[in-house]
Design an enzyme around this catalytic site. Structure first.
Site, mmCIF file in Angstrom:
data_model
loop_
_atom_site.group_PDB
_atom_site.id
_atom_site.type_symbol
_atom_site.label_atom_id
_atom_site.label_comp_id
_atom_site.label_asym_id
_atom_site.label_seq_id
_atom_site.Cartn_x
_atom_site.Cartn_y
_atom_site.Cartn_z
ATOM 1 N N LYS A 16 24.467 -56.205 5.389
ATOM 2 C CA LYS A 16 22.966 -55.436 5.029
ATOM 3 C C LYS A 16 22.218 -56.656 4.573
ATOM 4 C CE LYS A 16 25.092 -51.262 3.288
ATOM 5 N NZ LYS A 16 25.185 -50.538 1.834
ATOM 6 N N LYS A 58 29.778 -45.728 16.580
ATOM 7 C CA LYS A 58 29.613 -44.370 15.922
ATOM 8 C C LYS A 58 28.418 -43.891 15.619
ATOM 9 C CE LYS A 58 31.420 -44.406 11.538
ATOM 10 N NZ LYS A 58 31.942 -44.726 10.181
ATOM 11 N N LYS A 112 23.112 -43.228 11.527
ATOM 12 C CA LYS A 112 21.552 -43.155 11.330
ATOM 13 C C LYS A 112 20.787 -44.452 11.663
ATOM 14 C CE LYS A 112 18.389 -41.554 7.957
ATOM 15 N NZ LYS A 112 17.577 -42.791 7.511
#
Ligand code: TRP
Length: 341
Positions: free
Chosen positions: A126, A207, A210
């Site tokens: 992140k 996967k 979003k």
């Protein structure tokens, strides 16, 4: 002991186990969230004492628009209820409504080391993607540990991507207990059944997510039936034409089998036996997903029409959560030497 007694004992033990999980109000819930995690959450309500938390404080670790966060939080609560989390059978609440989370997080921050937090891969990923790296993003796992430990949690059902966060929570609990005496239950990580792995329809090697911004590869829980059918019809397969469940060499087809299996409570291998052509498999998968989503969308519309009722239910959830959380916080504060106020 006879088998009936063993069964009763098992049920009693299972009933006593407390489950806790958290989900970020990041807007939009997709089919991967639904079949991968939420279906298990709904099932856990029957067997365990379950506590589910919308982690709005965690959402603040990355820059957020204030109005968007507020509406995402309310909408997620409505989606979770529409999916089947029943405020009468579980404790469903918003993290910031229970101030004990922030309070215990400080004690957690003082129990975990800089080195341990620096090794978190979620932080590295992140922070690589963000211009502004908040201190909160770095201490994110301490808040997550507080979430879990406040409820004397036995089991945390979250995906494999959360493995490190659960490990560090266990380490923090053990260290605190060792320093200050028995205070926290050390939780176990439970990984949801593998059959529910839902991949991106366009990139079946990764996967459904979003954050990848793969519009055609992702199916939203609120997606219209038309759009669901289109996306599944266009899903990537392969050219060998054989319907077989094998994620290694046939990711696209296996993903469709996995989705159809999860949506109809059947194993993907068994689903594979019923189809010879990709086209038929796609039609069946699309029908099953539409059938799964339609009642959820209807319940969501009802809940959305009455936001005051959602807030009332969340208030009840927060009150229930606080009863447990305040006791645990007080125990931790006392054990680590804070003077009672
Ligand atoms: N970190 C989790 C995620 O990104 C969300 C979360 C916060 C959580 N607190 C939690 C999950 C406690 C399980 C238990 O998905």
């Amino acid at each position: 002991m006879g088998s009936a007694q063993i069964a009763i004992l098992r049920i009693t033990l299972a009933k006593m186990a407390r489950v806790f999980s958290g989900i970020q109000p990041s807007g939009d819930l997709h089919l991967g969230n639904l079949l991968g995690a939420l279906v298990n959450w709904v099932n856990h309500q029957e067997e365990h004492e379950s506590v589910y938390c919308i982690v709005d404080l965690h959402a603040l670790t990355l820059p957020k628009d204030a109005e968007e966060l507020r509406s995402n939080t309310l909408e997620l609560a409505q989606l979770l209820m529409a999916v089947g989390l029943d405020p009468d059978r579980c404790t469903l609440f918003v993290q910031s409504h229970v101030p004990e989370h922030s309070q215990l997080a400080w004690l957690m921050e003082c129990t975990v080391s800089y080195g341990e937090l620096s090794r978190m891969t979620a932080f590295k990923d992140k922070s690589d993607r963000s211009d502004f790296i908040s201190a909160g993003l770095f201490t994110y796992p301490a808040l997550q540990a507080a979430d879990i430990l406040l409820y004397d949690t036995d089991l945390v059902p979250v995906g494999d991507d959360q493995r490190q966060h659960i490990e560090i929570t266990r380490d923090i609990a053990e260290r605190f207990n060792h320093r200050f005496g028995e205070t926290f239950v050390v939780p176990e990580h439970v990984i949801p059944p593998a059959g529910a792995r839902v991949m991106d329809l366009q990139h079946p090697d990764r996967k459904m997510s979003k954050s990848q911004h793969s519009v055609n590869g992702t199916i939203n829980v609120l997606e219209s039936p038309d759009s669901v059918r289109k996306k599944i019809k266009r899903a990537v397969t392969d050219s060998d034409g054989e319907v077989r469940f094998d994620f290694e060499s046939k990711a696209g087809v296996s993903n469709l089998l996995s989705i159809l299996g999860a949506a109809t409570n059947t194993s993907p291998e068994k689903v594979a036996d019923s189809f010879e052509r990709y086209g038929d498999l796609k039609t069946a998968a699309a029908d099953a997903v539409v059938e799964l989503l339609t009642p959820i969308q209807e319940r969501f519309a009802d809940l959305q029409a009455d936001p005051a009722e959602t807030r009332r239910l969340l208030q009840i959830g927060a009150d229930k959560a606080r009863e447990v959380a305040s006791r645990t916080l007080m125990r931790a504060q006392q054990n680590c030497g804070l003077l009672e106020g």
